[in-house]
Design an enzyme around this catalytic site. Sequence first.
Site, short mmCIF file in Angstrom:
data_model
loop_
_atom_site.label_atom_id
_atom_site.label_comp_id
_atom_site.label_asym_id
_atom_site.label_seq_id
_atom_site.Cartn_x
_atom_site.Cartn_y
_atom_site.Cartn_z
N HIS A 54 0.70 -1.28 -0.04
CA HIS A 54 -0.08 -0.02 -0.03
C HIS A 54 0.82 1.17 -0.09
O HIS A 54 1.69 1.52 0.80
CB HIS A 54 -0.72 -0.07 1.22
CG HIS A 54 -2.08 1.17 1.16
ND1 HIS A 54 -3.05 1.02 0.23
CD2 HIS A 54 -1.99 2.34 1.93
CE1 HIS A 54 -3.83 2.22 0.50
NE2 HIS A 54 -3.12 2.80 1.63
N HIS A 56 0.99 5.77 -1.28
CA HIS A 56 0.45 6.69 -2.25
C HIS A 56 1.58 7.51 -2.36
O HIS A 56 2.23 8.53 -1.40
CB HIS A 56 -0.45 7.67 -1.21
CG HIS A 56 -1.55 6.75 -0.64
ND1 HIS A 56 -2.67 6.57 -1.45
CD2 HIS A 56 -1.72 6.47 0.56
CE1 HIS A 56 -3.52 5.85 -0.84
NE2 HIS A 56 -3.10 5.84 0.43
N ARG A 80 -5.08 15.47 6.71
CA ARG A 80 -5.56 15.32 5.29
C ARG A 80 -5.90 16.68 4.60
O ARG A 80 -5.74 16.73 3.50
CB ARG A 80 -7.10 14.47 5.26
CG ARG A 80 -7.54 13.92 3.82
CD ARG A 80 -8.73 13.37 4.07
NE ARG A 80 -9.93 14.31 4.29
CZ ARG A 80 -11.09 13.85 4.14
NH1 ARG A 80 -11.56 12.69 3.61
NH2 ARG A 80 -12.22 14.56 4.28
N TYR A 119 -4.81 7.58 -6.76
CA TYR A 119 -5.99 8.35 -6.89
C TYR A 119 -5.84 9.64 -7.74
O TYR A 119 -6.82 10.46 -7.85
CB TYR A 119 -6.85 8.64 -5.55
CG TYR A 119 -6.19 8.95 -4.33
CD1 TYR A 119 -6.28 10.48 -4.25
CD2 TYR A 119 -5.40 8.16 -3.53
CE1 TYR A 119 -5.57 11.06 -3.11
CE2 TYR A 119 -4.98 8.87 -2.50
CZ TYR A 119 -4.95 10.13 -1.91
OH TYR A 119 -4.47 10.64 -1.17
N ARG A 206 -16.63 5.26 2.52
CA ARG A 206 -16.95 6.98 2.56
C ARG A 206 -17.09 7.40 1.07
O ARG A 206 -18.26 8.21 0.72
CB ARG A 206 -15.75 7.85 3.19
CG ARG A 206 -15.41 7.72 4.60
CD ARG A 206 -14.75 8.63 5.34
NE ARG A 206 -13.29 8.01 5.16
CZ ARG A 206 -12.31 8.29 4.64
NH1 ARG A 206 -12.26 9.44 3.90
NH2 ARG A 206 -11.21 7.67 4.67
N HIS A 228 -9.67 0.92 1.47
CA HIS A 228 -9.32 1.55 2.93
C HIS A 228 -10.44 1.25 3.75
O HIS A 228 -11.53 1.65 3.32
CB HIS A 228 -9.15 2.94 2.86
CG HIS A 228 -7.77 3.66 2.29
ND1 HIS A 228 -8.05 4.71 1.45
CD2 HIS A 228 -6.67 3.47 2.51
CE1 HIS A 228 -6.82 5.12 1.19
NE2 HIS A 228 -5.99 4.36 1.48
N GLU A 231 -10.29 2.94 9.37
CA GLU A 231 -8.88 3.53 9.81
C GLU A 231 -8.97 4.37 11.08
O GLU A 231 -8.20 4.43 11.84
CB GLU A 231 -8.09 4.34 8.57
CG GLU A 231 -7.02 4.95 9.04
CD GLU A 231 -6.19 5.47 7.74
OE1 GLU A 231 -6.77 5.60 6.69
OE2 GLU A 231 -4.91 5.78 7.83
N HIS A 265 -5.63 -1.40 6.57
CA HIS A 265 -5.68 -0.83 7.91
C HIS A 265 -6.49 -1.76 8.66
O HIS A 265 -6.02 -2.39 9.76
CB HIS A 265 -6.32 0.68 7.99
CG HIS A 265 -5.24 1.87 7.37
ND1 HIS A 265 -4.05 1.90 7.44
CD2 HIS A 265 -5.77 2.56 6.16
CE1 HIS A 265 -3.72 2.77 6.65
NE2 HIS A 265 -4.61 3.39 5.70
N ASP A 316 2.27 3.12 2.75
CA ASP A 316 1.01 3.97 2.82
C ASP A 316 1.64 5.69 2.29
O ASP A 316 1.94 5.86 1.43
CB ASP A 316 0.56 4.15 4.18
CG ASP A 316 -0.87 4.71 4.04
OD1 ASP A 316 -1.22 4.96 3.04
OD2 ASP A 316 -1.70 4.70 5.13
#
Length: 447
Positions: A54, A56, A80, A119, A206, A228, A231, A265, A316
């Site tokens: 995993h 990003h 975030r 993404y 979500r 995900h 988490e 997670h 991650d």
Amino acid sequence: MDLWFESALLEDGWADRVRLRLAGGRVEAIEAGVDPAAGDERHFVALPGLPNLHSHAFQRAMAGLTEARGRADDDFWSWRELMYRFVGRIGPEECEAVAALAYAEMLEAGFTRVGEFHYLHHAPDGSRYDDVAEMSGRIAAAAETAGIGLTLLPVFYAHGGFGGQPAGKAQAGFLNDVDGFAELVERASVKLAKDGVIGIAPHSLRAVTPEALRELLPVAEGGPVHIHIAEQVKEVADCLAWSGRRPVRWLLDEMPVDARWTLVHATHVEPDEVAGIAASGAVAGLCPITEANLGDGLFPAAEFMAQGGMIGVGSDSNVRIDAAEELRLLEYGQRLTRRARNVLAGEERPATGARLFEAAVKGGGRSLGVETGLAAGRPADIVSLDRDEPAFAERGGDALIDSWVFVSHRAVDCVWRGGVKQVAGGRHRQRDTIEARYRTALARLLA
Ligand code: ZN
């Protein structure tokens, strides 16, 4: 080309004086208990490469910039916010330059394949690039430059919260409808190297409605499915408010979760959910460094592994890229909360680091849709340990891996991926050029 090792962790256990014949990117043959032949490259210890399930990659560029307190209730959600401000500046060149450095560093750490949970599909304002898979292509190019194996997991993202809430402005570059996503996945798949694997990643419960999730699954065409899940505590509370069920419970009840799935997670889970994931064959994708960095919480790894659950590790956020540290922190989290030692050691394999390493090699392979481990016919993804590391003095077998995981500073010597030596003396062979391009990109990103 032939490699000779004083010892090697093979699929069926440790062996001494091992010769590996490599051909076509694979291990063609293995001989144990033999002397090196003239011309063999000689090394100390061979381990199978570890999958990093995993990542990003772009977040590598913001590592270290989120470690000062912004507000009193600093948590995942404030992190975030900053990450989204950063996303607003990343175009194709920045994406590729940052990913190439992250991937080179993964190889230096002993990771030989990455699962990129990708993404950043469109321009930050949501406008499409001429080629809808431009950014996926940049990820593939970065993986090729660094020489890491790539399992590309294009992310489907459509909503800003449970129950189909509209996405926010900062998420504009992530969004697709199901048809657009299917096209993106198809175009991305042709950009991969021949040993590349493509899967799909519904971002989270979500960001995806149940209807879209069901429509989406056929797009994977039997490839890996990553999501995900659970988490943060707020995500569990929101899911309960929306559906009356916790996220992992909902997923297990509503979706055909099986060995193709990776639940990234799965931090906040009840015993029935732990048992459900283990029974499904899905991999728990644990990211101990990032989960610690973001203050997420701890997955009940001991209970899960005791029920035969498969785990793998991921870097991650890439705040720190260190395969050994992911395993060490996984164990230390358990020790600190249980006030006990060697919590994740196995009955058959009492060496904690070695048991976690082997579990992460197997689970990571399942998660990323590839064969792992050192055996004839498998990809030649090999990590050699550094004979000069004092932490390895007078160690053999599993004690070497325990010493790597818990003790050493400079453990990795060479790394071969698909039979090509990408790292020698702990350094990626193209580090200078990759690093120069990264610095130029950072100067633009943070100008
Ligand atoms: Zn993630």
